[in-house]
Enzyme design. Sequence first.
Site, PDB file in Angstrom:
ATOM      1  N   GLU A 145      41.759  39.227  36.118  1.00 24.26           N
ATOM      2  CA  GLU A 145      42.733  38.136  36.085  1.00 24.26           C
ATOM      3  C   GLU A 145      44.076  38.727  36.502  1.00 24.26           C
ATOM      4  O   GLU A 145      44.777  39.328  35.694  1.00 24.26           O
ATOM      5  CB  GLU A 145      42.800  37.511  34.684  1.00 24.26           C
ATOM      6  CG  GLU A 145      41.507  36.854  34.242  1.00 24.26           C
ATOM      7  CD  GLU A 145      41.115  35.689  35.133  1.00 24.26           C
ATOM      8  OE1 GLU A 145      42.007  35.106  35.771  1.00 24.26           O
ATOM      9  OE2 GLU A 145      39.919  35.365  35.204  1.00 24.26           O
TER      10      GLU A 145
ATOM     11  N   CYS B 142      51.940  34.811  34.563  1.00 23.75           N
ATOM     12  CA  CYS B 142      51.223  35.081  35.812  1.00 23.75           C
ATOM     13  C   CYS B 142      51.081  33.837  36.688  1.00 23.75           C
ATOM     14  O   CYS B 142      50.938  33.957  37.906  1.00 23.75           O
ATOM     15  CB  CYS B 142      49.847  35.671  35.523  1.00 23.75           C
ATOM     16  SG  CYS B 142      48.774  34.608  34.540  1.00 23.75           S
TER      17      CYS B 142
END
Length: 512
Positions: free
Chosen positions: A213, A247
Amino acid sequence: MEKQAVQRAREAFLAGRSRPLEFRVQQLKSLQRMITDRQGEIATALKQDINRVSVKHTVVVHYMELFYLELKRVLLGTQKGSTWNSKGMNKVDCNVLYLKAYIQPEPLGVVLIIGAWNYPWALTLQPLVGAIAAGNAAVVKPSELSEYSASLLKALLPRYLDQELYPVVCGGVSETQELLRQRFDHVFYTGNSTVGKLVMEAAARHLTPVTLELGGKSPCYIDKDVDLRVACRRITWGKFVNCGQTCIAPDYILCEPSIQNRVVEGIRQTLLEFYGPDPKSSPDYGRIINQRHFNRLMTLLEGYTATVGGQSDSSQRYIAPTVVKDVPPQARLMQEEIFGPLLPIVTVSDIDDAIHFINEREKPLALYVFSSNKKVIKRMLAETTSGGVTVNDVIMHYTLNSLPFGGVGQSGTGRYHGKHTFDQFSHHRACLVKSLGMEDVNMVRYPPQNRQKARRVRLAMRTPLVDFSRKTYIWAVTATIFAFGLLVTLTAILLIAGGLNCTCWRLWQIWR
């Protein structure tokens, strides 16, 4: 120490302790209890790590770090664990219906979960929930940059979960490298692409599958035909929450020159509404995680005059919410993920230019589109690629358990959230169970071969597949029973009717 922790976890897994569904549910409930009992301590650790909020603002911590984890992931994994672990019937050839084909989810084994510092609880415990629900042992490695949260997690987790199956290993680069030298059955890493490549390289030595991720530069396109007041409020929240250290935060804005100044003004007004005239004194505005990241962000800003914000204080690692307009595509601000409170605006001539700009770059983790025009939205969805998309909002696709969360290309590999996490940490084992009877059906595959056998094989290959899902199977059995019952009933009626007819005929003959 790292090697011993992995060895103990593997021994506990091989002993079968993590497999029973009752054990998994009990561990998930214990994890939920930890989250409920220790919210105050978690808030304090976050305050010390990143000045996320003041200690008294625990409601914000609960929303950003724990709300979706506690109420969605843990409870969903607890309540639906039996469904997730059930056998799924598969499609089979209708000429071999005497066999049973199904998919059995199985735990992978011992997995490594490497968390991130920007959301040290959510991004560490979310994958752990799926690993537990799937029946794995898990070695947890929190980020050393969020040291207070890491220390608290190491202290708390053994009090609530099985210490051997779910150990916590703290430390920096050397400890992480030592962990990666060990053989795991899966590695789950959340962080940047540079470290992601090292994780993948280390895992490749053992042929260990990975979930990465990562991040990237998530674009935010604003169409000229949109309510800018609403768009700017939502973009401002998503960009500057957690001081831009998210993110999937909008990394940059794409818009036409005609609306650029209106966008800037909309963001300026929203910042005043959110954080007041001095964001530095706002309890809702955070700080940069460490001095290295502070210096990196200030270097990115060199050579540009901020249209909004721009103030900084190195002693507090404070950077004000900052907007820079008319940023050229080749600028350094546009070459790497910002991961901070700097928002560049790049102008494009139209929707075609925006799509071309996005597709020229690496595939982002998220894409945001603000438009009231359905054709614009449809084109953006059809002609670009990203890990996820949210239209007319930001970040919110992350909050839905039904949607898989993950990247594509340079922004990551694999997916998780809700049942997707369970699937990520499971091996979907193909199972076929046959009878030893009806051997005549199998004779076509045995030598010697001849034309008659070849014709039977071709006929079997042309037979369509039958979808034997659980519901289809139940309906098929019910229909068969009903048809059989109906046949028996009709037969009985005919027999009775025939008997009555014969009796009536005899009585008629006697009467005559």
